[in-house]
Design an enzyme around this catalytic site. Structure first.
Site, short mmCIF file in Angstrom:
data_model
loop_
_atom_site.label_atom_id
_atom_site.label_comp_id
_atom_site.label_asym_id
_atom_site.label_seq_id
_atom_site.Cartn_x
_atom_site.Cartn_y
_atom_site.Cartn_z
N HIS A 263 48.38 37.16 -12.03
CA HIS A 263 47.59 38.39 -12.11
C HIS A 263 46.76 38.53 -10.85
O HIS A 263 47.33 38.51 -9.75
CB HIS A 263 46.75 38.34 -13.40
CG HIS A 263 46.03 39.58 -13.78
ND1 HIS A 263 46.30 40.83 -13.26
CD2 HIS A 263 45.02 39.77 -14.70
CE1 HIS A 263 45.49 41.71 -13.82
NE2 HIS A 263 44.71 41.11 -14.68
N HIS A 304 56.28 43.47 -10.73
CA HIS A 304 55.19 44.06 -11.51
C HIS A 304 55.73 44.43 -12.89
O HIS A 304 56.86 44.88 -13.02
CB HIS A 304 54.64 45.32 -10.83
CG HIS A 304 53.29 45.70 -11.34
ND1 HIS A 304 53.13 46.43 -12.49
CD2 HIS A 304 52.05 45.40 -10.90
CE1 HIS A 304 51.83 46.59 -12.70
NE2 HIS A 304 51.15 45.98 -11.76
N ASP A 362 48.95 43.05 -4.32
CA ASP A 362 48.45 41.76 -3.81
C ASP A 362 49.14 41.34 -2.53
O ASP A 362 48.62 40.52 -1.77
CB ASP A 362 48.62 40.67 -4.88
CG ASP A 362 47.75 40.97 -6.07
OD1 ASP A 362 48.29 41.17 -7.17
OD2 ASP A 362 46.52 41.07 -5.88
C1 SDX Z 1 48.67 42.18 -10.71
O1 SDX Z 1 49.48 44.43 -14.99
C2 SDX Z 1 48.90 44.90 -13.96
O2 SDX Z 1 48.67 46.11 -13.81
C3 SDX Z 1 48.47 43.84 -12.93
C4 SDX Z 1 47.89 44.37 -11.63
C5 SDX Z 1 46.55 45.04 -11.87
O3 SDX Z 1 46.18 45.84 -11.00
O4 SDX Z 1 45.83 44.69 -12.85
O5 SDX Z 1 48.77 45.26 -11.02
C6 SDX Z 1 47.60 43.19 -10.68
O6 SDX Z 1 48.57 41.25 -11.45
C7 SDX Z 1 49.89 42.38 -9.84
C8 SDX Z 1 50.95 41.25 -10.03
C9 SDX Z 1 50.50 40.06 -9.22
N1 SDX Z 1 51.40 38.87 -9.51
C10 SDX Z 1 52.26 38.43 -8.62
O7 SDX Z 1 52.51 38.97 -7.54
C11 SDX Z 1 52.93 37.11 -9.03
C12 SDX Z 1 54.45 37.20 -8.80
N2 SDX Z 1 55.02 38.15 -9.74
C13 SDX Z 1 55.58 37.62 -11.00
O8 SDX Z 1 54.84 36.57 -11.53
C14 SDX Z 1 55.94 38.74 -11.98
O9 SDX Z 1 56.63 39.68 -11.25
C15 SDX Z 1 54.85 39.43 -12.77
C16 SDX Z 1 54.01 38.46 -13.53
C17 SDX Z 1 53.97 40.25 -11.88
C18 SDX Z 1 55.53 40.36 -13.77
O10 SDX Z 1 56.21 39.57 -14.67
P1 SDX Z 1 57.11 40.22 -15.85
O11 SDX Z 1 56.92 41.68 -15.93
O12 SDX Z 1 56.87 39.41 -17.09
O13 SDX Z 1 58.56 40.04 -15.32
P2 SDX Z 1 59.46 38.75 -15.59
O14 SDX Z 1 58.66 37.52 -15.28
O15 SDX Z 1 60.10 38.88 -16.92
O16 SDX Z 1 60.56 38.89 -14.42
C19 SDX Z 1 61.77 39.60 -14.63
C20 SDX Z 1 62.79 38.86 -13.76
C21 SDX Z 1 62.89 37.37 -14.10
O17 SDX Z 1 64.19 36.97 -13.71
P3 SDX Z 1 65.37 36.91 -14.88
O18 SDX Z 1 64.89 35.93 -15.93
O19 SDX Z 1 65.51 38.33 -15.40
O20 SDX Z 1 66.61 36.44 -14.15
O21 SDX Z 1 62.37 38.91 -12.38
C22 SDX Z 1 62.12 37.58 -11.92
C23 SDX Z 1 61.94 36.73 -13.15
O22 SDX Z 1 62.26 35.37 -12.87
N3 SDX Z 1 60.88 37.66 -11.12
C24 SDX Z 1 60.70 37.07 -9.94
C25 SDX Z 1 59.41 37.47 -9.53
N4 SDX Z 1 58.85 38.25 -10.46
C26 SDX Z 1 59.77 38.37 -11.44
N5 SDX Z 1 61.49 36.26 -9.21
C27 SDX Z 1 60.98 35.84 -8.03
N6 SDX Z 1 59.74 36.18 -7.55
C28 SDX Z 1 58.95 36.99 -8.27
N7 SDX Z 1 57.75 37.31 -7.82
#
Ligand code: SDX
Length: 426
Positions: A263, A304, A362
């Site tokens: 997050h 996201h 971010d």
């Molecule tokens: C913020 O919610 C908000 O509005 C948050 C925010 C706000 O203003 O409050 O916007 C702020 O938190 C932005 C996000 C910051 N986090 C990151 O940058 C961390 C990296 N991102 C991931 O952890 C992830 O993308 C999330 C947590 C942001 C979202 O996760 P989801 O929606 O639960 O998606 P998921 O984990 O189910 O991913 C779907 C697929 C998966 O692969 P498969 O199982 O389908 O094969 O995408 C992959 C994931 O493994 N994946 C990634 C990835 N993010 C998702 N693979 C590599 N790198 C990534 N960053």
């Protein structure tokens, strides 16, 4: 109400009302399901609307973000952060007189008294600023508890102004503690972002030497972070607040939730990742690690839950990033080269395209804050500073209408009832 949908349960047709949104998806009201002996199941709340709100709207496919109906792009280019704080709290943009009064109200609430400042004596210089900010904001509940009526709109507005005023001061104090320097008092003659930067980098009793360009860039960064509907930390504030707890304690819970690298902690994690990559030549290897299911490595700053096209804040952030790098004369910042190479690769990589993983806010905020000379451990504290008006606006909105304590149920798959066996028989 739009129309009903119906489902069949054990041959019985059950009608569920659909509630209509003014923008975005309508919702199926499933509250009647429990009387049919069923729960809904949605871990992580991917398909669940937890509440009704009039504050912020996101269209993840179209890359739209509005605060009280105003597009983020217009607010980021035309407003200042305190103007946006007023908008989030009151629902309307302030007149010039209203904004002047609001600024004065915030300024007079920024100081932290010497007795309370002793809370920082309990920390060593190595304490993470988010741990100190969480403790500091939670500690404000000690100052504002007796007589605080959360059902009184004036008391809620006072709590909001206290938090918008004191979070920057506490965040700056956390930074000064981490570098072993004395605290710098807020200066009511300075703008909100300039005041924060002066409390971080200034000298007590000396006029501010903060660059107007950097103050303006930081004020815009605060606007971009001000609210984001029901994200994890805002949902935490709403859930904590639904127990009728002290608002400062509810915001401290939001700060705790924001800290995680999935997050708000991602901005700090982006810098750690770019430093770990260290060289454009190995970016490919890290993209491969991010795709590898057996490797826990993720590209921080990508992906996201809601934005499946682009994060409109990231586009504005990208502009700010280049402006700050130019102002600081660090356009060739090596980390920026790694970041732009990473972004280009990710945009061409089927793994990211198929999963709609694009840079989020971010990704660029970390590089911008680094170029501004802000130490990495302070990034998430800045996110919390920017998000405070959003958190407290959602808290206040929840309390302004009838609500119920948040208490989700579960799908239980543990052992069914069994007889206890005394220790003497085991
Ligand atoms: C913020 O919610 C908000 O509005 C948050 C925010 C706000 O203003 O409050 O916007 C702020 O938190 C932005 C996000 C910051 N986090 C990151 O940058 C961390 C990296 N991102 C991931 O952890 C992830 O993308 C999330 C947590 C942001 C979202 O996760 P989801 O929606 O639960 O998606 P998921 O984990 O189910 O991913 C779907 C697929 C998966 O692969 P498969 O199982 O389908 O094969 O995408 C992959 C994931 O493994 N994946 C990634 C990835 N993010 C998702 N693979 C590599 N790198 C990534 N960053």
């Amino acid at each position: 109400m739009k129309h009903d949908v119906s489902i069949t349960i054990d041959g019985k047709t059950v009608a569920l009302p659909v509630l209509e949104a003014t923008a975005g998806l309508d919702v199926i009201d499933v509250r009647g399901l429990i009387s049919e002996g069923l729960f809904t199941f949605d871990p992580g709340f991917l398909s669940t609307a937890s509440c009704e709100s009039k504050i912020t709207y996101i269209d993840g496919d179209a890359g739209v973000l509005t605060y009280r109906g105003y597009p983020i792009e217009a607010l980021a280019s035309g407003a200042e952060h305190l103007e946006v704080c007023y908008l989030l709290l009151h629902g309307e943009l302030p007149t010039q007189a209203e904004l002047a009064q609001f600024k004065s109200d915030i300024n007079e609430r920024m100081p932290i008294d010497a007795q309370f400042a002793k809370i920082f004596d309990g920390f060593t210089a190595t304490a993470h600023p988010m741990s100190m900010l969480c403790a500091g904001v939670g500690g404000l509940a000690a100052l504002f508890h007796e007589g605080l009526d959360i059902y009184n709109a004036d008391h809620r507005m006072e709590s909001a102004m206290q938090l918008i005023a004191k979070v920057p001061t506490l965040a700056a104090m956390s930074y000064r503690k981490s570098i072993g320097r004395e605290f710098v008092d807020p200066d009511p003659s300075l703008g909100y972002a300039e005041n924060f930067l002066n409390m971080c980098f200034g000298e007590s009793g000396k006029p501010s030497s903060v660059s107007p360009t950097l103050a303006s860039a930081l004020d815009r960064i605060f606007i971009l972070h001000a609210d984001h509907e029901q994200n994890a930390s805002t949902s935490t504030v709403r859930l904590a607040g639904s127990t009728e707890c002290n608002p400062y304690a509810a915001i401290a819970a939001g700060i705790a939730a924001l800290w995680g690298p999935s997050h708000g902690g991602a901005n700090e994690a982006v810098l750690d990742m770019l430093n770990e990559i260290g060289d454009v030549a190995v970016v490919n290897d890290y993209v491969a690690k991010a795709k590898d299911k057996d490797d826990p490595f993720k590209l921080m700053g990508f992906g996201h839950r809601v934005y499946k096209n682009f994060d409109p804040r990231a586009l504005v952030m990208q502009e700010s990033c280049h402006a700050v790098l130019a102002e600081q004369g660090v356009e060739d910042e090596p980390l920026l080269k790694i970041a732009t190479t990473l972004e280009k690769m990710a945009r061409e990589e089927p793994y990211f395209i198929e999963r709609k993983l694009y840079p989020n806010i971010d990704f660029y905020s970390g590089i911008t804050l680094k170029a501004m000379g802000i130490p990495t451990p302070m990034y998430t504290a800045l996110f919390a500073l920017g998000r405070t008006p959003g958190w407290i606006s959602h808290w206040s909105e929840m309390l302004s209408v009838p609500f119920k304590i948040g208490r989700p149920r579960q799908l239980y798959t543990g052992p069914t009832q069994r007889d206890f066996v005394p220790i003497s028989d085991r």
